[in-house]
Design an enzyme around this catalytic site. Sequence first.
Site, short mmCIF file in Angstrom:
data_model
loop_
_atom_site.label_atom_id
_atom_site.label_comp_id
_atom_site.label_asym_id
_atom_site.label_seq_id
_atom_site.Cartn_x
_atom_site.Cartn_y
_atom_site.Cartn_z
N VAL A 120 0.63 -1.31 -0.12
CA VAL A 120 -0.22 -0.01 -0.04
C VAL A 120 0.95 1.13 0.00
O VAL A 120 2.09 1.14 0.10
CB VAL A 120 -0.92 -0.02 1.25
CG1 VAL A 120 -1.83 -1.23 1.03
CG2 VAL A 120 -0.31 0.01 2.60
N GLU A 121 0.19 2.37 -0.20
CA GLU A 121 1.00 3.77 -0.16
C GLU A 121 2.19 3.55 -1.27
O GLU A 121 3.18 4.36 -0.82
CB GLU A 121 1.22 3.97 1.08
CG GLU A 121 -0.13 4.32 1.81
CD GLU A 121 0.13 5.37 3.33
OE1 GLU A 121 1.29 5.77 3.50
OE2 GLU A 121 -0.80 5.48 3.87
N GLY A 122 1.97 3.04 -2.29
CA GLY A 122 3.05 2.94 -3.10
C GLY A 122 3.81 1.84 -3.04
O GLY A 122 4.76 1.51 -1.92
#
Length: 805
Positions: free
Chosen positions: A498-500
Site C-alpha cells: 500500500v501507499e506506493g
Amino acid sequence: MLWLLVLITVTWILALNKIPLLWSSLVIGGLLGVFTLQNELSGINLILWTFFLAVFIPLNLPALRRQIISRVMFGLMKKALPPMSQTEREALEAGTTWWDAELFSGQPDWKILQNLAPPKLTKEEQAFIDGPVETLCAMLDDWDITHKRCDLPPEVWDFIKKNKFCGMIIPKQYGGLDFSHFAHSEIVMKISSRSSTAAVTVMVPNSLGPAKLLLSYGTEEQKNHYLPRLATGEEMPCFALTGPHAGSDASAMPDTGIICRDTFEGKENVLGIRLNWEKRYITLGPVATVLGLAFKLYDPDHLIGEEENIGITVALIPTNTPGVSIGRRHFPLDSAFQNGPNWGKDVFIPMDWIIGGQEQVGNGWKMLMQSLATGRSISLPALSIGGGKFTCRNSGAYARIRKQFNRAIGEFEGIEEPLARMAGETYILDAARKITAAALDEGQKPSVISAIIKYELTERMRRIINDGMDIQGGSGICLGPRNFLGRLYQVIPVSITVEGANILTRTMMIFGQGAIRCHPYIQHEMSALHMDDTKEALKKFDELLFSHIGFFIHNFASGFWFGLTNARFSSVPGDPHTQRYYRQIARLSVGFALVTDYALLTLGGSLKIRERISGRFADVLSNLYLCSAVLKHYQDQGSQKEDLPLLHWACQHTIYRAQQSLLAVFWKLPLRPVVWLLRGLIFPLGKPYSPPSDRLIHETATILLNDSPARDRLTHGIYINENENDPTGKIEIAFKAVLAAAPVEKKLRQAQKQKKLPKGNIMKLIDEAIAHEIISKEDADLIAQAEKARLNAITVDDFAPEELT
Ligand SMILES: Cc1cc2nc3c(=O)[nH]c(=O)nc-3n(C[C@H](O)[C@H](O)[C@H](O)COP(=O)(O)OP(=O)(O)OC[C@H]3O[C@@H](n4cnc5c(N)ncnc54)[C@H](O)[C@@H]3O)c2cc1C
C-alpha cells in the site's frame, strides 16, 4: 611534465576550494605566464596557451559562451527531455526537500541536522498514550479479532470512536485531538505492537484521506460539517483511488464524472456530476459512512467553462447516496481490518460535494500528491517500527528462554546473526521514524524522504519479522492464541503493497523524483528550458548550466580528495565514536552526487525507464539518509555508551550498503573507460567499508538477550505487559525468571566442570546439587520458577479437529 603536474594540482586545488571562474582563470593564466617566461613559446607551451585561450576566454564572457556553448546545449537538452504528463509534473513538484537535498548536494550541511530539535511529546499527548492507548491495547485480543470475529469487537470500535482515535490530526477547534506528527507516530506504533487490525483502523482516518484533504483544501462549510463528525467517529471515512485497472498507475483510473444538471433532493436543474466508478482494496470501505472518491472529471457540455477534459477531481460522497454499492469485504491475508470494493452507477452529486468546491475541479491529483508526503512519512513507518520493536523484544527474549542442546538458542552463533540484524535494523527504523517525524513537526513535507522511509522501513520490518520467525521455529508457525508473531508475519505484504508498492517506490520514485527535486540544478534547468521567452530562457539556462558545471568539477576534485584521505580532514560534528561515520557519509555523498551527474549526462531521460540503475541510486541515497538518522538519534538519546553496538552495527551496515550500491551503479553506466576513471576517482584505494564484524554481531545480539536499559530504549513505546495468560505477557515473565535463574544455572555447570556433579541435563541434578550444598533451596526455587515460566512461554496451541473446520 613537472609543470603539467603543477598545473593539474593547482587546478585541482582551485576546484576543491570552489574558487570562482575568473579568479581560477587568472591563477591558471598566471602560472602559464611564469612557465612561458622560463621557457620559450613553443611545443607544449604553445598547446597549453591555445587550450587556455580557447576555453577560458569564452567561459569568462557570458555573452559569447551563451552563443557558442549554451545555445547548443539548450537545444540538445530540450530534445532529450522526456515528455512529462501533468500528473507526473504534479507528483514531482509535491512536497518539500530537506536532508535529502543535502545528500544530493555532495556537501551536506550538518547544521541542518544538528539544529533539528529532538521530537517530544506534550503532557497531553503523553497522558493519552499512558491512558486511552494503554487501555485500548489491553482490550485487544489479536486471536479473537483475526480468527474468531474477523473484525474488532464492538466495544473496541466504541472505545476508538469515543476517545477520538480517528481525530488525531484534526484541530481542537473542530473537536479533534490536534496531536503532533510524532505523537501520531508513537500512538500507531504502540497499537501496532498489539494488533495490526486495530493499528490500520486507527491509522487510515489519520493518514491520506477525507480529514487530511478537508483540512488542506476543504471549504469552511465542509470543514465545519465533516471534521467534528470525523473526530468522534460519527462519520467513518475511507478514501478510494485504486481500481481494477488503476493500481500503481493510479492516474490511469477509468472512473468518470460528467458535469450535468439533474434533480437532487427534490430540487430541479441542480448543477452537479454524474459518477460511474469501480474501486477495490479500499480500507474501511465496508464500514465507511463517507467515501472520498477520486475520478476523472469531464465537461462535454461546457457547463462550467471551456475545458472538456478537466482532470482528476476528489469528492466526498455519503455512502448511503443512491447508486453507491459498498459493504462487501476483501480478506487481506487473515488480517481483520475492514477492506473491500465499491462501485457507483450513475450517482448524481452536487458540485459542492467536491472537496474545496467547484474551485478545486481538476486539482485532485495535486491535492493527493501534496498530502501523501506527510501521511506516508508517518503511518506505515510507525506500523513497521511497532513490528520491529515487538519482534526484538519478544523473539529476542524467546531466544533466551528457548533451550536446545542444553543451551539458550540465543547463545549459538547462528542465532546471533538474525538477533543482531533484528536489533540493528530496529535501531535504524526508530532513528529514521523519529527524525522524519521531527522534521514534519518543524513544517517540512519531504516527499522523497517519505518515499525512502516508506520503502526502507517496511522492507526492513519484513526482514526483522522473517528473522523473528526463524528464531521462533515451530512456535511462530502454529497459529493460535499463544502465537504472537505468526499473524504479524502474515500481514507483512500489506505494508509492502500500500501507499506506493515497494518495487515501484524503490526503482521509480525515490531516485526518479530525487534526481529532479533534490539536485541543486536539474529542476531549475528544466524550468528554464520550458520558459516562454527564449532570450530570457537562454540567459537563465546559461547561468544554471555553468554553475552546474562548476558543481560537477568541484565534486570531481573533492571526490578524489575524499577518496584518497577517506574524508579525514573534512569538518564534521559528533564524538570520537561517530565522527568517522559522518565523514563516510560526506565521502559517499560526494561520490553519489558525481555519479548522479554522470548518469544524467550520459543517460538523460532514459534514466526514467532504467529502473535497475535508479533502484541502486535509490539504495545509496536511502542508506545515507538512514545513517544520518542513526547518528542524530544516538546523539538525541544522550550518546549512551550501552547503545554503541547498535550505533556501530547500524552505521556500518548502512554505509556498507551505500558503498555496494554505488559500486553496482557503475556496472550499468555507459562509456566504460570514463566509468573506470570515475570509479578509480571515488574509490582510489579499493572498497573502504565492510559489513559489521563477527565481534560486533555478538555484542549487538547480546543486547536482546539481557534485561538492560539498552534493550528497553530499543523497544521503548510498545505495549508491554506481564499477564501470564497473555501471549507476550508469558514471554516477559519467562524472560525475567530465566535471567534470575541464570546465576544458579552457572553454578550448576561449574560444578559439572569441576566434576562435583555428573554430566547431563542440569535440571535433573537439582536435588543432588542441594544435597552437596552447591546451590541453596532458594536457588532451586528460582530454577523451578524459571522452568515453569519457560514451559508456559514455549507451549504452542492445539485444537480439536472440529475447531478448525
Ligand atoms: C490491504 C490493502 C489496502 C489498501 N487500501 C487502499 C485504500 O484505502 N485506498 C486506495 O485507494 N487503495 C488502497 N489499496 C491499493 C494499493 O494502494 C494498491 O494495491 C497499490 O497501489 C498497488 O496496486 P496493485 O495492487 O494493483 O498492484 P500493481 O499496480 O498491479 O503492481 C504489481 C507489482 O508491479 C510493480 N510495479 C508496477 N508498476 C511498476 C513500475 N513502473 N516499475 C516497477 N514496478 C512496478 C508494483 O511495485 C507491484 O510490485 C490497498 C491495497 C491493499 C492490498
